[in-house]
Each structure stands twice: as structure tokens, then as C-alpha cells.
Design a protein around this motif. Structure first.
Motif, PDB file in Angstrom:
ATOM      1  N   VAL A  47       0.838  -1.206   0.000  1.00  0.00           N
ATOM      2  CA  VAL A  47       0.000   0.000   0.000  1.00  0.00           C
ATOM      3  C   VAL A  47       0.871   1.253   0.000  1.00  0.00           C
ATOM      4  CG1 VAL A  47      -1.617   1.334   1.428  1.00  0.00           C
ATOM      5  CG2 VAL A  47      -2.020  -1.088   1.005  1.00  0.00           C
ATOM      6  N   LEU A  48       1.931   1.274   0.776  1.00  0.00           N
ATOM      7  CA  LEU A  48       2.821   2.440   0.809  1.00  0.00           C
ATOM      8  C   LEU A  48       3.517   2.656  -0.528  1.00  0.00           C
ATOM      9  CD1 LEU A  48       4.423   2.199   4.371  1.00  0.00           C
ATOM     10  CD2 LEU A  48       2.747   3.858   3.535  1.00  0.00           C
ATOM     11  N   VAL A  49       3.940   1.561  -1.176  1.00  0.00           N
ATOM     12  CA  VAL A  49       4.576   1.693  -2.494  1.00  0.00           C
ATOM     13  C   VAL A  49       3.585   2.234  -3.508  1.00  0.00           C
ATOM     14  CG1 VAL A  49       5.539   0.365  -4.414  1.00  0.00           C
ATOM     15  CG2 VAL A  49       6.369  -0.031  -2.101  1.00  0.00           C
ATOM     16  N   LEU A  50       2.367   1.718  -3.491  1.00  0.00           N
ATOM     17  CA  LEU A  50       1.343   2.221  -4.416  1.00  0.00           C
ATOM     18  C   LEU A  50       1.012   3.685  -4.139  1.00  0.00           C
ATOM     19  CD1 LEU A  50      -1.089  -0.819  -4.601  1.00  0.00           C
ATOM     20  CD2 LEU A  50       0.478  -0.013  -6.360  1.00  0.00           C
ATOM     21  N   PHE A  51       0.934   4.048  -2.868  1.00  0.00           N
ATOM     22  CA  PHE A  51       0.656   5.434  -2.512  1.00  0.00           C
ATOM     23  C   PHE A  51       1.788   6.352  -2.950  1.00  0.00           C
ATOM     24  CE2 PHE A  51       0.630   8.997   0.536  1.00  0.00           C
ATOM     25  CZ  PHE A  51      -0.625   9.500   0.235  1.00  0.00           C
ATOM     26  N   ALA A  52       3.027   5.887  -2.776  1.00  0.00           N
ATOM     27  CA  ALA A  52       4.172   6.689  -3.218  1.00  0.00           C
ATOM     28  C   ALA A  52       4.147   6.874  -4.729  1.00  0.00           C
ATOM     29  CB  ALA A  52       5.480   6.027  -2.775  1.00  0.00           C
ATOM     30  N   GLY A  53       3.789   5.821  -5.463  1.00  0.00           N
ATOM     31  CA  GLY A  53       3.674   5.946  -6.919  1.00  0.00           C
ATOM     32  C   GLY A  53       2.589   6.922  -7.309  1.00  0.00           C
ATOM     33  N   LEU A  54       1.481   6.886  -6.587  1.00  0.00           N
ATOM     34  CA  LEU A  54       0.392   7.816  -6.862  1.00  0.00           C
ATOM     35  C   LEU A  54       0.825   9.254  -6.596  1.00  0.00           C
ATOM     36  CD1 LEU A  54      -2.613   8.268  -7.535  1.00  0.00           C
ATOM     37  CD2 LEU A  54      -3.080   8.013  -5.089  1.00  0.00           C
ATOM     38  N   VAL A  55       1.536   9.463  -5.512  1.00  0.00           N
ATOM     39  CA  VAL A  55       2.011  10.818  -5.182  1.00  0.00           C
ATOM     40  C   VAL A  55       3.000  11.304  -6.247  1.00  0.00           C
ATOM     41  CG1 VAL A  55       3.394  12.131  -3.521  1.00  0.00           C
ATOM     42  CG2 VAL A  55       1.565  10.635  -2.723  1.00  0.00           C
ATOM     43  N   GLN A  56       3.891  10.414  -6.702  1.00  0.00           N
ATOM     44  CA  GLN A  56       4.843  10.805  -7.755  1.00  0.00           C
ATOM     45  C   GLN A  56       4.119  11.138  -9.048  1.00  0.00           C
ATOM     46  OE1 GLN A  56       7.619   7.591  -8.071  1.00  0.00           O
ATOM     47  NE2 GLN A  56       9.021   8.474  -6.566  1.00  0.00           N
ATOM     48  N   ALA A  57       3.138  10.317  -9.426  1.00  0.00           N
ATOM     49  CA  ALA A  57       2.384  10.577 -10.655  1.00  0.00           C
ATOM     50  C   ALA A  57       1.635  11.898 -10.557  1.00  0.00           C
ATOM     51  CB  ALA A  57       1.412   9.431 -10.931  1.00  0.00           C
TER      52      ALA A  57
END
Length: 125
Positions: A47-57
Motif C-alpha cells: 500500500v505504501l509503495v502504491l501510494f508513493a507511486g500515486l504521489v509521484q504521478a
């Protein structure tokens, strides 16, 4: 005294166990997470990795938006410049065509005048 402390501990333990069972039945996912800590850590990591990817995008999208917004005046200036140069070129072409037709008309007039003068010269000769 031992008997009293044992009963008190048993009572406290029973009460806490009942409350835990009640809470666990009401909050199934949380209970599962507490019962399976390694799976919980793995899911939390995903979940944290996906959230970090979302924040970067989202950050890249915002950056691209601001870059496009900053480039907009330059693009509008280029568009206006191209249109004005195209209009200027059209006007110059019209001017050249008009001048060319005036010159051709004048040459035709001079040719007829030349013919008239040659005829008059021949009459004198």
C-alpha cells in the motif's frame, strides 16, 4: 489472600478476553491484521509503495501542468507571429501582383504609343 488475588486475576482476564472477542468480532479486518503480522506488514508495504507511486504521478502531472501553463504565452506569441507573417506575406504578394499588373499595363500603353510614333515617323519620311 492468594485465593482473592487469583479470583481477581481470573475475573480481569475473563473480562479482557470477552472485550477482545467482542472487538475482534466487530472489527474483522483489524483482528485479522493483528493475528497475521507478517501478511499485514507485506500489505502495508504494498500500500505504501502504491501510494508513493500515486504521489509521484500526481507530482509529475502538476509539474507538467505548470510547465505548459508557463509555455502558453510563448506558444501564443509564436502563433500570433506566424499568422502576422502569413498575413504580411499575403499582403506583399498582393502588392507585387498589383505592381506587376500596373507595369504590364504601362508597357502595353508604351507599346501602343511607340507604334503610333513609328507610324507618324513613317508618314514624315
Amino acid at each position: 489472600m492468594d485465593n482473592l488475588s487469583d479470583r481477581l486475576l481470573n475475573s480481569l482476564q475473563t473480562t479482557l478476553a470477552e472485550r477482545w472477542q467482542s472487538w475482534a468480532s466487530e472489527h474483522g479486518f483489524a483482528s485479522w491484521c493483528l493475528s497475521h503480522p507478517f501478511w499485514t506488514l507485506g500489505l502495508l508495504f504494498v500500500v505504501l509503495v502504491l501510494f508513493a507511486g500515486l504521489v509521484q504521478a500526481l507530482g509529475r502531472a502538476i509539474e507538467q501542468f505548470w510547465l505548459k501553463l508557463a509555455q502558453l504565452p510563448i506558444l501564443l506569441f509564436r502563433l500570433a507571429w506566424r499568422r502576422s507573417t502569413a498575413l504580411t506575406m499575403d499582403l506583399l504578394q498582393e502588392e507585387k501582383a498589383k505592381k506587376r499588373s500596373e507595369i504590364l499595363t504601362r508597357l502595353a500603353e508604351l507599346r501602343t504609343e511607340e507604334q503610333q510614333l513609328l507610324e507618324e515617323l513613317q508618314r514624315w519620311l
